[in-house]
Design an enzyme around this catalytic site. Sequence first.
Site, PDB file in Angstrom:
ATOM      1  CB  CYS A 404      -0.955  -0.012   1.200  1.00 16.70           C
ATOM      2  SG  CYS A 404      -0.135  -0.159   2.790  1.00 16.70           S
ATOM      3  CG  HIS A 448      -4.226   0.813   4.143  1.00 19.15           C
ATOM      4  ND1 HIS A 448      -3.721   0.013   3.143  1.00 19.15           N
ATOM      5  CD2 HIS A 448      -5.170   1.600   3.550  1.00 19.15           C
ATOM      6  CE1 HIS A 448      -4.333   0.295   2.002  1.00 19.15           C
ATOM      7  NE2 HIS A 448      -5.209   1.264   2.221  1.00 19.15           N
ATOM      8  CG  ASP A 464      -6.924   2.889  -0.333  1.00 24.49           C
ATOM      9  OD1 ASP A 464      -5.759   2.802  -0.782  1.00 24.49           O
ATOM     10  OD2 ASP A 464      -7.374   2.146   0.552  1.00 24.49           O
TER      11      ASP A 464
END
Length: 644
Positions: A404, A448, A464
């Site tokens: 991520c 994350h 995201d």
Amino acid sequence: MKIKKTGRPLHPRELQHMGLLMGLVCFPHLLMQPGWLAAALSLCVIIFCSLTPLMRSKIPHWSSIVLAVISLGVVFQAHETLIGRDGGVAVLVALSIIKLYETRTLRDAHSMFLLTLFTTGVGFLQGQAPWQAAIALFTIFTIFAMALKLENPQLSMGISSKKSLRLLAEAIPVALILFVLFPRLPAPLWATPSEKVGLSGLSGEQMSPGSLSQLIQDDSIAFRAEFKSSAPSQDQLYWRGPVFDQFDGARWLPAKNTFGTPPTIVPLSAIVDYQITLEPHQQNWLLALDLPINAPSDSVLSRQLQLLRATPITQRLRYQASSTLNWQTLGEDGVAQALQLPEDINPKSRALAASWQNLAPAERVQAGLTWLKSNGFSYTLNPQLLRQRNRVDEFLFESKQGYCEHFSSSFAFLMRAANVPARVVTGYQGGLLNPSSNYYIVRQADAHAWIEVWLAGQGWQRVDPTFVISPSRIENGIGTSFQGAGLPMMLRSDNFWLKSVRLKLDVFVNTWNQWVIGYDDKRQLDLLKRLGIDDFLSLSFLLWLAGGILISLGGFALWLLLSNRPPALDMASRLYLRFCKKMAKHQLLKAPHETVLQFAQRCQSQRPAQSAAITEITQLYIQARYAQDPQALQQLKQAIARFT
């Protein structure tokens, strides 16, 4: 004869027991030490227990000083300090073990018992988990049993253990009353600084590719969250942590100016209220569901919409928070900073972003996400290490495999290059619902990173890029993205029964954290108000405190009286007492030391006219009492009734 003040010498077996006791006391501390240091200190205990009396008698007194100096040296080698929590505890454990070697008498043992009790209490500096409390309680029980045994060598170890258990049982009610009612301080009475910084692994100092993926193996709990009403869906559980708005070409760094008036937040959906129990991570930021609309007590909402405290979080912290899942922010604070990029790096990425310049800002964001989705990127736990100067180009056009932080870092660069203000937000995404108690467990492996872009009319909005690469990571949790490979057990989809057991144990741990560790001054005041106590100096508080202690001690005294009362008399004894009362009317009292035959002889000598009756009653009593003869019992009853 001159009495030695040092007390009696300890038997070799008693010295071995002292060594075993010290090993038990130090065991939890040794688990926290480097392996080689723990092995060396354990070896010292084993050697002490295996010494013969002759060998022990030849140990010179100055050897303890030499060993103490050596131990300080090895502790410093292990911790690079002799103070603080880790270094200080290591010094205490090492010197306690060395103290064994100069223990020879009962007086030395007294000092050792005090030292072991102190060392046991110091264990709570390392943690206050239920298992640590259980070990401490067992250790104190063992210390008391050993002390009782040494003071009374004629007692068996079993009797000493029972007495030790009773001492603890007597102390627990009073300890509970003091725990609930004694005024609690807003900060610990004593503490030592920890040398371990950033225990959570999620750093607020910087973020770079690879900094979050290394947390995937970390099964430790970051925090627990409990919602007051229905919880948001899994894909809405973005737990906001450190925000980074400076990029130096390789790393994302936090803003230099964080404190100030934050942007105004306009909630566009219902407010979500919840409670977080945050594990200590030695940093000053808090976590909240994206986007927090206010700050808990003792914290502020920064200009980057991050919850901050003035001091690092060194203890488990519980706080209430409120968030909105859809929002608009007002103001342009931080927008200019969110467009800055280092010069002359990542030319390919700049060229790609330049191709979107004719689109509206929101369309540039969508164009970037579409480009990521259609160019063969993959989500992996083992991304290629980026080594080139143009690392964003290397990732976007060569490796195309990342975690991520790779996607968020590169996408933030693309947005800035496309003249869309952007910054990186780190925290946690998702969480595991514990159905046994209806709260979420968020682990370090759930760390994350995503980004925020600033759009006119909307303000800072979450984007995201990981979602377009691996939607299941966001919608169903990280366990569905990698099918168990390299994941901690609690994040995998197998081992259902083992996970179920751990979740039930976690309910107990969470309850312990809430009501024992988290029983602070505020919770105590809430409880006291329910009892009608508004002030610690009030009469009602003194009555509760004194009454509780008196009831506890009174209950124990009543238990002692009931348990030590003489057994009830049998029928033969009660009938014989009736006979004794009749003789007392004639000034003939049975002395405590007299047997029934001796008393009968004395009565016969004083009242010869009743000699036959006295003999009959005495013989019937002996027959009824000791031969358990029911017929004699009836005859005794009739004989005493006739006696005058």
